[in-house]
Scaffold this motif. Structure first.
Motif, short mmCIF file in Angstrom:
data_model
loop_
_atom_site.label_atom_id
_atom_site.label_comp_id
_atom_site.label_asym_id
_atom_site.label_seq_id
_atom_site.Cartn_x
_atom_site.Cartn_y
_atom_site.Cartn_z
N MET A 1 -2.79 16.41 -22.72
CA MET A 1 -4.08 15.91 -22.22
C MET A 1 -3.83 14.96 -21.05
N PHE A 2 -4.71 15.06 -20.04
CA PHE A 2 -4.57 14.21 -18.85
C PHE A 2 -4.94 12.77 -19.17
N GLY A 3 -4.15 11.84 -18.69
CA GLY A 3 -4.43 10.42 -18.89
C GLY A 3 -4.31 9.69 -17.57
N TRP A 4 -4.91 8.51 -17.52
CA TRP A 4 -4.89 7.76 -16.27
C TRP A 4 -3.48 7.38 -15.85
N TYR A 5 -2.58 7.21 -16.84
CA TYR A 5 -1.24 6.78 -16.50
C TYR A 5 -0.48 7.84 -15.71
N TYR A 6 -0.97 9.08 -15.73
CA TYR A 6 -0.33 10.13 -14.96
C TYR A 6 -0.57 9.95 -13.46
N ASP A 7 -1.60 9.19 -13.11
CA ASP A 7 -2.01 9.12 -11.70
C ASP A 7 -1.23 8.05 -10.94
N TYR A 8 0.08 7.98 -11.16
CA TYR A 8 0.89 7.06 -10.38
C TYR A 8 1.03 7.54 -8.94
N TYR A 9 0.66 8.81 -8.67
CA TYR A 9 0.69 9.32 -7.31
C TYR A 9 -0.31 8.56 -6.42
N TYR A 10 -1.37 8.06 -7.04
CA TYR A 10 -2.33 7.26 -6.28
C TYR A 10 -1.66 6.00 -5.74
N ILE A 11 -0.78 5.42 -6.55
CA ILE A 11 -0.10 4.18 -6.15
C ILE A 11 0.94 4.45 -5.08
N ILE A 12 1.72 5.51 -5.26
CA ILE A 12 2.84 5.74 -4.33
C ILE A 12 2.45 6.52 -3.08
N LEU A 13 1.29 7.19 -3.12
CA LEU A 13 0.88 7.99 -1.95
C LEU A 13 -0.37 7.44 -1.28
N VAL A 14 -1.44 7.29 -2.05
CA VAL A 14 -2.74 6.98 -1.46
C VAL A 14 -2.85 5.53 -1.03
N ILE A 15 -2.40 4.61 -1.87
CA ILE A 15 -2.53 3.18 -1.53
C ILE A 15 -1.79 2.83 -0.23
N PRO A 16 -0.54 3.26 -0.05
CA PRO A 16 0.12 2.97 1.24
C PRO A 16 -0.64 3.57 2.43
N ALA A 17 -1.19 4.77 2.26
CA ALA A 17 -1.96 5.40 3.33
C ALA A 17 -3.22 4.60 3.65
N MET A 18 -3.87 4.08 2.61
CA MET A 18 -5.07 3.28 2.81
C MET A 18 -4.75 1.94 3.48
N ILE A 19 -3.60 1.37 3.15
CA ILE A 19 -3.18 0.13 3.81
C ILE A 19 -2.96 0.39 5.30
N LEU A 20 -2.33 1.53 5.62
CA LEU A 20 -2.13 1.91 7.02
C LEU A 20 -3.47 2.07 7.73
N ALA A 21 -4.44 2.69 7.06
CA ALA A 21 -5.75 2.90 7.65
C ALA A 21 -6.46 1.56 7.91
N MET A 22 -6.33 0.62 6.98
CA MET A 22 -6.94 -0.70 7.17
C MET A 22 -6.28 -1.44 8.33
N TRP A 23 -4.94 -1.32 8.43
CA TRP A 23 -4.24 -1.94 9.54
C TRP A 23 -4.69 -1.34 10.87
N ALA A 24 -4.85 -0.02 10.92
CA ALA A 24 -5.29 0.65 12.15
C ALA A 24 -6.69 0.19 12.54
N GLN A 25 -7.57 0.01 11.55
CA GLN A 25 -8.92 -0.44 11.82
C GLN A 25 -8.92 -1.86 12.36
N MET A 26 -8.08 -2.72 11.79
CA MET A 26 -7.98 -4.09 12.27
C MET A 26 -7.39 -4.13 13.68
#
Length: 232
Positions: A1-26
């Motif tokens: 069964m799928f659990g939230w703990y499986y979504d560590y890809y959000y931490i290692i992939l999406v969060i760094p990308a979002m930080i880059l996007a925020m830096w670009a906007q600034m």
């Protein structure tokens, strides 16, 4: 069964990308603010610069109007209107001239049938659907263990990544057209042109960052579904 703990890809992939996007906007905001304080010597406003460049390209039917907000500038090919934000329309700053010329670059692209902008316009309806429904469909498919929903959701989100990919040449080409026009018409001096280029280069980073965010999310969805299938 799928659990939230499986979504560590959000931490290692999406969060760094979002930080880059925020830096670009600034970065684009700070660069725009910096060159908003540098006035062009010829006294052009953003609206006047846009009108002159449009007329030089024979686009007399394209209108220039003011819209509310900051950096809300855009060209709408459906109405043939170049909309300039309050910080650009009446401003005589180097930043305003650069942004206005960039938006006119999109009008010129449309008039000349520039292929990437036609492709981008064609996939916008699908992209709008994909950006709204893709991720919910994938997670619903994982929860219900329905591969068809998962695959359809990933396919929809792939259109978002494709849209961002196509956007890059469209935006870079519009900026190049803008800078070439400003230089050939002597609308801006040499040093002023450098300032406009810095503003447009900073703006281009936001599109690169948007592509990275889209690819990171797409890869996240693919990896999550791959993990789920291996666990079955």
């Amino acid at each position: 069964m799928f659990g939230w703990y499986y979504d560590y890809y959000y931490i290692i992939l999406v969060i760094p990308a979002m930080i880059l996007a925020m830096w670009a906007q600034m970065k684009v905001s700070s660069t725009f603010n910096r060159y908003s304080r540098v006035l062009n010597m010829r006294g052009y406003t953003g609206a006047q610069a846009a009108r002159e460049i449009l007329d030089r390209n024979g686009l007399y039917h394209v209108q220039v109007r003011q819209v509310q907000g900051k950096l809300t500038d855009h060209f709408d090919p459906r109405t043939n209107v170049v909309s300039l934000s309050e910080s650009v329309y009446g401003s005589t700053s180097v930043a305003a001239i650069g942004v206005a010329a960039h938006e006119v670059g999109h009008a010129v692209q449309h008039a000349k049938g520039y292929a990437p902008i036609k492709l981008r316009a064609a996939i916008i309806p699908i992209t709008n659907i994909g950006s709204t429904l893709a991720i919910p469909l994938v997670f619903l498919g994982i929860f219900m263990q329905v591969d068809m929903l998962i695959n359809f959701g990933i396919l929809l989100f792939a259109t978002v990544a494709v849209f961002q990919l196509v956007t890059l040449p469209v935006e870079y080409n519009a900026s190049n057209r803008a800078l070439e026009t400003l230089e050939s018409t002597n609308m801006l001096g040499t040093e002023e042109l450098k300032g406009a280029k810095r503003v447009l280069s900073a703006a281009a980073l936001t599109y690169v960052a948007a592509l990275i965010v889209a690819v990171a999310n797409l890869l996240r969805l693919i990896l999550l579904t791959g993990d789920r299938r291996r666990d079955d």
